[in-house]
Design a protein around this motif. Structure first.
Motif, PDB file in Angstrom:
ATOM      1  N   GLU A 101     -52.229  19.607 -61.881  1.00 29.08           N
ATOM      2  CA  GLU A 101     -53.059  19.515 -63.080  1.00 29.08           C
ATOM      3  C   GLU A 101     -52.931  18.140 -63.728  1.00 29.08           C
ATOM      4  N   LEU A 102     -51.709  17.610 -63.751  1.00 35.71           N
ATOM      5  CA  LEU A 102     -51.513  16.280 -64.320  1.00 35.71           C
ATOM      6  C   LEU A 102     -52.148  15.211 -63.439  1.00 35.71           C
ATOM      7  N   GLN A 103     -52.028  15.369 -62.130  1.00 35.09           N
ATOM      8  CA  GLN A 103     -52.635  14.399 -61.217  1.00 35.09           C
ATOM      9  C   GLN A 103     -54.157  14.442 -61.313  1.00 35.09           C
ATOM     10  N   LEU A 104     -54.708  15.634 -61.519  1.00 31.34           N
ATOM     11  CA  LEU A 104     -56.153  15.739 -61.720  1.00 31.34           C
ATOM     12  C   LEU A 104     -56.575  14.941 -62.950  1.00 31.34           C
ATOM     13  N   TRP A 105     -55.821  15.072 -64.040  1.00 29.27           N
ATOM     14  CA  TRP A 105     -56.193  14.352 -65.252  1.00 29.27           C
ATOM     15  C   TRP A 105     -56.102  12.846 -65.049  1.00 29.27           C
ATOM     16  N   VAL A 106     -55.052  12.378 -64.400  1.00 31.84           N
ATOM     17  CA  VAL A 106     -54.909  10.934 -64.177  1.00 31.84           C
ATOM     18  C   VAL A 106     -56.066  10.413 -63.326  1.00 31.84           C
ATOM     19  N   ALA A 107     -56.387  11.110 -62.227  1.00 34.25           N
ATOM     20  CA  ALA A 107     -57.508  10.682 -61.388  1.00 34.25           C
ATOM     21  C   ALA A 107     -58.820  10.734 -62.170  1.00 34.25           C
ATOM     22  N   ALA A 108     -58.966  11.763 -63.011  1.00 31.91           N
ATOM     23  CA  ALA A 108     -60.192  11.888 -63.799  1.00 31.91           C
ATOM     24  C   ALA A 108     -60.362  10.725 -64.759  1.00 31.91           C
ATOM     25  N   THR A 109     -59.258  10.263 -65.380  1.00 33.55           N
ATOM     26  CA  THR A 109     -59.368   9.132 -66.303  1.00 33.55           C
ATOM     27  C   THR A 109     -59.761   7.852 -65.568  1.00 33.55           C
ATOM     28  N   LEU A 110     -59.276   7.686 -64.338  1.00 34.87           N
ATOM     29  CA  LEU A 110     -59.643   6.493 -63.574  1.00 34.87           C
ATOM     30  C   LEU A 110     -61.111   6.526 -63.181  1.00 34.87           C
ATOM     31  N   TYR A 111     -61.590   7.687 -62.746  1.00 33.89           N
ATOM     32  CA  TYR A 111     -63.006   7.814 -62.392  1.00 33.89           C
ATOM     33  C   TYR A 111     -63.896   7.611 -63.621  1.00 33.89           C
ATOM     34  N   ASP A 112     -63.593   8.332 -64.693  1.00 34.68           N
ATOM     35  CA  ASP A 112     -64.436   8.237 -65.882  1.00 34.68           C
ATOM     36  C   ASP A 112     -64.448   6.817 -66.431  1.00 34.68           C
ATOM     37  N   THR A 113     -63.306   6.160 -66.399  1.00 30.81           N
ATOM     38  CA  THR A 113     -63.233   4.787 -66.903  1.00 30.81           C
ATOM     39  C   THR A 113     -64.067   3.844 -66.060  1.00 30.81           C
ATOM     40  N   ALA A 114     -64.026   3.992 -64.732  1.00 32.94           N
ATOM     41  CA  ALA A 114     -64.843   3.138 -63.867  1.00 32.94           C
ATOM     42  C   ALA A 114     -66.322   3.294 -64.202  1.00 32.94           C
ATOM     43  N   VAL A 115     -66.758   4.531 -64.405  1.00 32.75           N
ATOM     44  CA  VAL A 115     -68.167   4.779 -64.731  1.00 32.75           C
ATOM     45  C   VAL A 115     -68.508   4.194 -66.097  1.00 32.75           C
ATOM     46  N   VAL A 116     -67.656   4.442 -67.084  1.00 29.08           N
ATOM     47  CA  VAL A 116     -67.941   3.962 -68.436  1.00 29.08           C
ATOM     48  C   VAL A 116     -68.018   2.440 -68.468  1.00 29.08           C
ATOM     49  N   VAL A 117     -67.057   1.763 -67.846  1.00 28.61           N
ATOM     50  CA  VAL A 117     -67.078   0.299 -67.854  1.00 28.61           C
ATOM     51  C   VAL A 117     -68.337  -0.220 -67.174  1.00 28.61           C
ATOM     52  N   HIS A 118     -68.640   0.295 -65.980  1.00 25.98           N
ATOM     53  CA  HIS A 118     -69.814  -0.191 -65.261  1.00 25.98           C
ATOM     54  C   HIS A 118     -71.092   0.062 -66.056  1.00 25.98           C
ATOM     55  N   GLU A 119     -71.244   1.258 -66.619  1.00 24.79           N
ATOM     56  CA  GLU A 119     -72.496   1.576 -67.302  1.00 24.79           C
ATOM     57  C   GLU A 119     -72.617   0.854 -68.636  1.00 24.79           C
ATOM     58  N   GLN A 120     -71.507   0.614 -69.313  1.00 23.16           N
ATOM     59  CA  GLN A 120     -71.570  -0.152 -70.556  1.00 23.16           C
ATOM     60  C   GLN A 120     -71.982  -1.598 -70.295  1.00 23.16           C
ATOM     61  N   LEU A 121     -71.535  -2.139 -69.160  1.00 24.17           N
ATOM     62  CA  LEU A 121     -71.842  -3.539 -68.863  1.00 24.17           C
ATOM     63  C   LEU A 121     -73.190  -3.725 -68.178  1.00 24.17           C
ATOM     64  N   VAL A 230     -69.401  -8.551 -77.116  1.00 28.78           N
ATOM     65  CA  VAL A 230     -68.533  -8.847 -75.969  1.00 28.78           C
ATOM     66  C   VAL A 230     -69.101  -8.221 -74.707  1.00 28.78           C
ATOM     67  N   LEU A 231     -69.564  -6.976 -74.790  1.00 31.23           N
ATOM     68  CA  LEU A 231     -70.162  -6.328 -73.621  1.00 31.23           C
ATOM     69  C   LEU A 231     -71.392  -7.085 -73.143  1.00 31.23           C
ATOM     70  N   ALA A 232     -72.237  -7.488 -74.064  1.00 34.17           N
ATOM     71  CA  ALA A 232     -73.467  -8.179 -73.678  1.00 34.17           C
ATOM     72  C   ALA A 232     -73.157  -9.494 -72.984  1.00 34.17           C
ATOM     73  N   MET A 233     -72.214 -10.257 -73.520  1.00 33.85           N
ATOM     74  CA  MET A 233     -71.868 -11.547 -72.909  1.00 33.85           C
ATOM     75  C   MET A 233     -71.224 -11.349 -71.541  1.00 33.85           C
ATOM     76  N   THR A 234     -70.320 -10.371 -71.446  1.00 37.72           N
ATOM     77  CA  THR A 234     -69.651 -10.127 -70.167  1.00 37.72           C
ATOM     78  C   THR A 234     -70.642  -9.646 -69.121  1.00 37.72           C
ATOM     79  N   GLY A 235     -71.517  -8.721 -69.507  1.00 41.09           N
ATOM     80  CA  GLY A 235     -72.506  -8.207 -68.568  1.00 41.09           C
ATOM     81  C   GLY A 235     -73.457  -9.274 -68.066  1.00 41.09           C
ATOM     82  N   ALA A 236     -73.722 -10.281 -68.904  1.00 49.17           N
ATOM     83  CA  ALA A 236     -74.624 -11.359 -68.487  1.00 49.17           C
ATOM     84  C   ALA A 236     -73.928 -12.369 -67.581  1.00 49.17           C
ATOM     85  N   VAL A 237     -72.662 -12.653 -67.854  1.00 49.09           N
ATOM     86  CA  VAL A 237     -71.951 -13.712 -67.130  1.00 49.09           C
ATOM     87  C   VAL A 237     -71.290 -13.204 -65.853  1.00 49.09           C
TER      88      VAL A 237
END
Length: 260
Positions: A101-121, A230-237
């Motif tokens: 259960e703990l490993q599921l949560w850790v993997a879930a945070t890594l997946y969700d974070t990858a999606v959030v960062v990519h989609e925000q940028l 910051v997101l806008a500048m990073t996403g552009a550069v």
């Protein structure tokens, strides 16, 4: 252009995802059994770069590495997890780093974070891209002790799981102290220390609002505007940077795994 998520090694190897590293860690710590294990057994807040590189080495080995790299990475993580267990005491929960259960949560945070960062940028992923990314991130848990059937079956099931987990997150005084050590990271070399105010802004902006509040982070309209700039500048550069630079963390991490 940002990396295509259907080309998973290139997508997951893009160093821009490191921008969400502290977000993932704070989400992990906010799950009480994980937070208790870190408080009792880890000094990563005093060595934030060591924790970051260890996490990257494992993730890059699973996604990019040879089978030998994956075996080495799993052994490395299992060795680190072996002593991380404790019985319940008072309001503190029992925990074990081998708990699926703990490993599921850790993997879930890594997946969700990858999606959030990519989609925000760079904007929303196409359905095919999102499905390919989701299927691949399951291996971050299932290469350890997480049974394959425990990773939610699809992205809709993951959304239900995630929504159910957020109300279970909480931050006690010990975890709050660890988070402050992590986010102020006074042990960092001076040049990196100068970047910490920006890192704190990005981390806070990427967190779900309920988790941000649990960490007592004061978020204002002005902070939101700065975060969006910051997101806008990073996403552009970022897409114009050389691929060799964007993938340097991946190469460095795989070399670390191969050195043992």
């Amino acid at each position: 252009m940002p990396a295509d998520a259907t080309d998973l090694p290139r997508f997951a190897g893009d160093g821009v995802l490191i921008a969400g590293g502290a977000r993932a860690i704070l989400l992990q710590l906010a799950y009480p059994p994980v937070g208790r294990g870190v408080v009792d057994h880890s000094d990563f807040a005093g060595r934030p770069l060591d924790r970051l590189w260890a996490t990257l080495a494992y993730a890059y080995a699973i996604v990019h590495g040879t089978e030998n790299d994956r075996v080495r990475a799993v052994r490395m993580v299992n060795r680190a997890h072996s002593p991380v267990r404790g019985a319940a005491r008072g309001d503190a929960p029992a925990y074990s780093a081998y708990d699926p259960e703990l490993q599921l949560w850790v993997a879930a945070t890594l997946y969700d974070t990858a999606v959030v960062v990519h989609e925000q940028l760079f904007g929303p992923l196409e359905t095919e891209q999102a499905d390919a990314l989701y299927a691949a991130y399951a291996a971050l848990g299932t290469r350890l002790q997480l049974p394959r059937g425990r990773w939610p079956a699809d992205r809709a099931a993951f959304s239900d799981y995630w929504a159910g987990m957020l109300p279970r997150l909480s931050v006690d005084a010990d975890v709050l102290a660890v988070s402050r050590e992590l986010m102020f990271a006074r042990s960092l070399p001076a040049p990196l220390g100068l970047a910490m105010p920006l890192a704190r802004l990005v981390t806070a902006g990427l967190l779900p609002s309920s988790v941000r509040a649990a960490y007592r982070i004061h978020w204002t309209p002005r902070a939101e505007r700065r975060f969006r700039r910051v997101l806008a500048m990073t996403g552009a550069v970022w897409p114009w940077l050389p691929r060799s630079l964007r993938e340097w963390p991946q190469r460095r991490s795989l070399a670390q795994i191969r050195r043992g």
